[in-house]
Design a protein around this motif. Structure first.
Motif, PDB file in Angstrom:
ATOM      1  N   ALA A  23       0.826  -1.206   0.000  1.00 50.93           N
ATOM      2  CA  ALA A  23       0.000   0.000   0.000  1.00 50.93           C
ATOM      3  C   ALA A  23       0.856   1.249   0.000  1.00 50.93           C
ATOM      4  O   ALA A  23       0.560   2.228  -0.682  1.00 50.93           O
ATOM      5  CB  ALA A  23      -0.924  -0.008   1.216  1.00 50.93           C
ATOM      6  N   PHE A  24       1.974   1.211   0.739  1.00 52.23           N
ATOM      7  CA  PHE A  24       2.871   2.365   0.790  1.00 52.23           C
ATOM      8  C   PHE A  24       3.517   2.623  -0.563  1.00 52.23           C
ATOM      9  O   PHE A  24       3.588   3.750  -1.030  1.00 52.23           O
ATOM     10  CB  PHE A  24       3.958   2.137   1.837  1.00 52.23           C
ATOM     11  N   VAL A  25       3.948   1.523  -1.213  1.00 53.44           N
ATOM     12  CA  VAL A  25       4.587   1.670  -2.523  1.00 53.44           C
ATOM     13  C   VAL A  25       3.597   2.225  -3.532  1.00 53.44           C
ATOM     14  O   VAL A  25       3.894   3.145  -4.300  1.00 53.44           O
ATOM     15  CB  VAL A  25       5.164   0.322  -3.007  1.00 53.44           C
ATOM     16  N   VAL A  26       2.368   1.661  -3.540  1.00 55.38           N
ATOM     17  CA  VAL A  26       1.349   2.141  -4.473  1.00 55.38           C
ATOM     18  C   VAL A  26       1.033   3.597  -4.219  1.00 55.38           C
ATOM     19  O   VAL A  26       0.939   4.409  -5.137  1.00 55.38           O
ATOM     20  CB  VAL A  26       0.083   1.271  -4.360  1.00 55.38           C
ATOM     21  N   GLN A  27       0.896   3.949  -2.933  1.00 57.51           N
ATOM     22  CA  GLN A  27       0.606   5.341  -2.599  1.00 57.51           C
ATOM     23  C   GLN A  27       1.744   6.240  -3.034  1.00 57.51           C
ATOM     24  O   GLN A  27       1.520   7.331  -3.561  1.00 57.51           O
ATOM     25  CB  GLN A  27       0.377   5.462  -1.094  1.00 57.51           C
ATOM     26  N   SER A  28       2.989   5.776  -2.848  1.00 55.06           N
ATOM     27  CA  SER A  28       4.144   6.579  -3.262  1.00 55.06           C
ATOM     28  C   SER A  28       4.149   6.773  -4.760  1.00 55.06           C
ATOM     29  O   SER A  28       4.408   7.859  -5.260  1.00 55.06           O
ATOM     30  CB  SER A  28       5.442   5.894  -2.813  1.00 55.06           C
ATOM     31  N   ARG A  29       3.837   5.704  -5.495  1.00 53.23           N
ATOM     32  CA  ARG A  29       3.800   5.819  -6.950  1.00 53.23           C
ATOM     33  C   ARG A  29       2.707   6.779  -7.381  1.00 53.23           C
ATOM     34  O   ARG A  29       2.892   7.587  -8.281  1.00 53.23           O
ATOM     35  CB  ARG A  29       3.584   4.437  -7.565  1.00 53.23           C
ATOM     36  N   ASP A  30       1.555   6.675  -6.739  1.00 51.06           N
ATOM     37  CA  ASP A  30       0.467   7.575  -7.085  1.00 51.06           C
ATOM     38  C   ASP A  30       0.851   9.016  -6.804  1.00 51.06           C
ATOM     39  O   ASP A  30       0.529   9.916  -7.563  1.00 51.06           O
ATOM     40  CB  ASP A  30      -0.784   7.199  -6.275  1.00 51.06           C
ATOM     41  N   THR A  31       1.578   9.244  -5.711  1.00 54.46           N
ATOM     42  CA  THR A  31       2.001  10.593  -5.375  1.00 54.46           C
ATOM     43  C   THR A  31       2.942  11.138  -6.433  1.00 54.46           C
ATOM     44  O   THR A  31       2.835  12.279  -6.856  1.00 54.46           O
ATOM     45  CB  THR A  31       2.691  10.603  -3.994  1.00 54.46           C
ATOM     46  N   ARG A  32       3.856  10.283  -6.895  1.00 48.93           N
ATOM     47  CA  ARG A  32       4.788  10.724  -7.934  1.00 48.93           C
ATOM     48  C   ARG A  32       4.045  10.997  -9.236  1.00 48.93           C
ATOM     49  O   ARG A  32       4.389  11.891  -9.975  1.00 48.93           O
ATOM     50  CB  ARG A  32       5.860   9.661  -8.161  1.00 48.93           C
ATOM     51  N   ALA A  33       3.024  10.154  -9.499  1.00 53.13           N
ATOM     52  CA  ALA A  33       2.324  10.271 -10.774  1.00 53.13           C
ATOM     53  C   ALA A  33       1.466  11.539 -10.840  1.00 53.13           C
ATOM     54  O   ALA A  33       1.297  12.121 -11.894  1.00 53.13           O
ATOM     55  CB  ALA A  33       1.455   9.046 -11.012  1.00 53.13           C
ATOM     56  N   GLN A  34       0.935  11.952  -9.714  1.00 52.27           N
ATOM     57  CA  GLN A  34       0.036  13.091  -9.691  1.00 52.27           C
ATOM     58  C   GLN A  34       0.812  14.340  -9.279  1.00 52.27           C
ATOM     59  O   GLN A  34       0.982  14.600  -8.095  1.00 52.27           O
ATOM     60  CB  GLN A  34      -1.119  12.837  -8.734  1.00 52.27           C
ATOM     61  N   MET A  35       1.335  15.058 -10.264  1.00 51.85           N
ATOM     62  CA  MET A  35       2.154  16.233  -9.966  1.00 51.85           C
ATOM     63  C   MET A  35       1.726  17.395 -10.843  1.00 51.85           C
ATOM     64  O   MET A  35       1.910  17.375 -12.059  1.00 51.85           O
ATOM     65  CB  MET A  35       3.641  15.925 -10.174  1.00 51.85           C
ATOM     66  N   ALA A  36       1.124  18.391 -10.227  1.00 55.52           N
ATOM     67  CA  ALA A  36       0.720  19.584 -10.963  1.00 55.52           C
ATOM     68  C   ALA A  36       1.938  20.459 -11.208  1.00 55.52           C
ATOM     69  O   ALA A  36       2.723  20.719 -10.297  1.00 55.52           O
ATOM     70  CB  ALA A  36      -0.339  20.348 -10.181  1.00 55.52           C
ATOM     71  N   VAL A  37       2.098  20.890 -12.445  1.00 54.30           N
ATOM     72  CA  VAL A  37       3.218  21.740 -12.842  1.00 54.30           C
ATOM     73  C   VAL A  37       2.646  22.993 -13.496  1.00 54.30           C
ATOM     74  O   VAL A  37       1.812  22.882 -14.404  1.00 54.30           O
ATOM     75  CB  VAL A  37       4.154  21.017 -13.827  1.00 54.30           C
ATOM     76  N   PRO A  38       3.043  24.177 -13.077  1.00 51.60           N
ATOM     77  CA  PRO A  38       2.555  25.384 -13.748  1.00 51.60           C
ATOM     78  C   PRO A  38       2.850  25.348 -15.249  1.00 51.60           C
ATOM     79  O   PRO A  38       3.870  24.810 -15.683  1.00 51.60           O
ATOM     80  CB  PRO A  38       3.338  26.506 -13.050  1.00 51.60           C
ATOM     81  N   ASN A  39       1.932  25.894 -16.017  1.00 56.05           N
ATOM     82  CA  ASN A  39       2.071  25.974 -17.484  1.00 56.05           C
ATOM     83  C   ASN A  39       2.076  24.608 -18.155  1.00 56.05           C
ATOM     84  O   ASN A  39       2.655  24.437 -19.228  1.00 56.05           O
ATOM     85  CB  ASN A  39       3.340  26.746 -17.866  1.00 56.05           C
ATOM     86  N   SER A  40       1.422  23.637 -17.533  1.00 55.69           N
ATOM     87  CA  SER A  40       1.338  22.295 -18.095  1.00 55.69           C
ATOM     88  C   SER A  40       0.007  21.686 -17.707  1.00 55.69           C
ATOM     89  O   SER A  40      -0.362  21.704 -16.531  1.00 55.69           O
ATOM     90  CB  SER A  40       2.489  21.426 -17.579  1.00 55.69           C
ATOM     91  N   ALA A  41      -0.714  21.148 -18.673  1.00 52.24           N
ATOM     92  CA  ALA A  41      -1.993  20.507 -18.386  1.00 52.24           C
ATOM     93  C   ALA A  41      -1.770  19.129 -17.769  1.00 52.24           C
ATOM     94  O   ALA A  41      -0.726  18.504 -17.961  1.00 52.24           O
ATOM     95  CB  ALA A  41      -2.814  20.383 -19.664  1.00 52.24           C
TER      96      ALA A  41
END
Length: 323
Positions: A23-41
């Motif tokens: 669960a920790f690994v999956v959550q960590s991966r999800d955290t990495r995957a969901q990253m808002a960056v200015p000027n990027s959709a």
């Protein structure tokens, strides 16, 4: 407690620990995957994994608080300084970068020099200069990591350089091993073909040379750039997919152009994000993860992609060598 009960308890404890770990690994991966960056959709990560030392060979820094911009008709992006760009690097996985001084700074290249200093030895720069630049300034820029100069001539109303500056500056920077980078339209390539062929420095074309659409590969500018590549002194940036498409994502017209270049001369291709996408309105910024994933279609072979992302930038910009 008998032996059977002990074995059962040990087993359940291990299963519980494994479940927590998973669960920790999956959550960590999800955290990495969901990253808002200015000027990027979007917030997703690319499906394509960037190799070590992958380089984003085309982006810009805008830092008006620390480095005021010159008056211009071009509306600059906001939230586009080094801290915001680091978020993009984390999202798409690149570690090397080439910073290109944007038109809003004219020939004020200190914003690029400062960004290179912040990003360290994994950063190089492309400056904007006029022929009056001194040898001392050229040396200062070279020592800071600049390896080329740019001529952005697509829009005369916002251009800060002129065509007559190209040849004398090409001669000045050739001795430094720099290149001349062109952001031009395809028809301009045709009109200026004789000049382009006689330049003493290496040349680089932004955004796949911007052939007019729908002609695309059939436009004579593509053949001219191919001919320059065959002479062994020209490179092409696989960037600006949205500026080479009229239909939008997934940018089918741009894919045809990119694939043709990659198939013809993979050893002369580099990739760039064009973040923060200054030509695009704030509500029309592209998804940078999707742009990076286009490389899977543009260069399906992993060895070729590695060449485009790592080896070619190292050759063109001198990564891995001391400044």
């Amino acid at each position: 407690m008998n032996d059977l009960a002990m074995v059962r308890r040990t087993f359940l404890a291990k299963v519980g620990l494994a479940a927590v770990s998973t669960a920790f690994v999956v959550q960590s991966r999800d955290t990495r995957a969901q990253m808002a960056v200015p000027n990027s959709a979007g917030t997703d990560s690319p499906k394509l994994r960037a190799p070590a030392n992958a380089c984003d060979c085309h982006m810009h820094i805008y830092d008006p608080v620390r480095f005021p911009m010159v008056p211009s008709q071009r509306v600059p992006p906001t939230d586009a300084a080094v801290p915001q760009y680091r978020l993009l690097q984390k999202r798409i996985g690149t570690s090397r970068v080439v910073i290109v001084t944007p038109r809003n700074y004219a020939t004020e290249n200190q914003v690029t020099v400062d960004a290179m200093a912040q990003l360290g030895p994994n950063a190089r720069g492309v400056a904007v200069l006029h022929p009056a630049v001194t040898d001392a300034e050229l040396k200062r820029l070279h020592d800071a990591g600049v390896r080329g100069i740019r001529f952005s001539l697509t829009d005369p109303a916002t251009a800060v350089v002129t065509l007559d500056m190209v040849e004398p500056l090409s001669a000045r920077v050739a001795d430094l091993g720099w290149h001349v980078q062109f952001n031009v339209e395809g028809q301009q390539v045709v009109d200026w073909a004789r000049l382009l062929r006689r330049l003493p420095s290496q040349t680089v074309f932004d955004h796949m040379g911007h052939p007019p659409l729908p002609a695309g590969l059939e436009h004579p500018s593509h053949g001219i750039i191919r001919g320059l590549i065959d002479r062994g002194r020209t490179w092409v940036k696989l960037s600006g997919a949205y500026s080479n498409s009229k239909v939008g994502p997934p940018y089918a017209e741009a894919t045809k152009i990119a694939q043709a270049f990659v198939q013809a001369a993979p050893e002369r291709m580099v990739w760039g994000s064009d973040w923060p996408h200054p030509s695009e309105a704030p509500d029309r910024k592209p998804n940078d993860a999707a742009l990076f994933d286009l490389l899977s279609e543009w260069a399906p072979d992993e060895t070729t992609r590695h060449r485009i992302l790592v080896e070619n930038p190292a050759t063109l910009y001198g990564f891995g060598r001391s400044l």
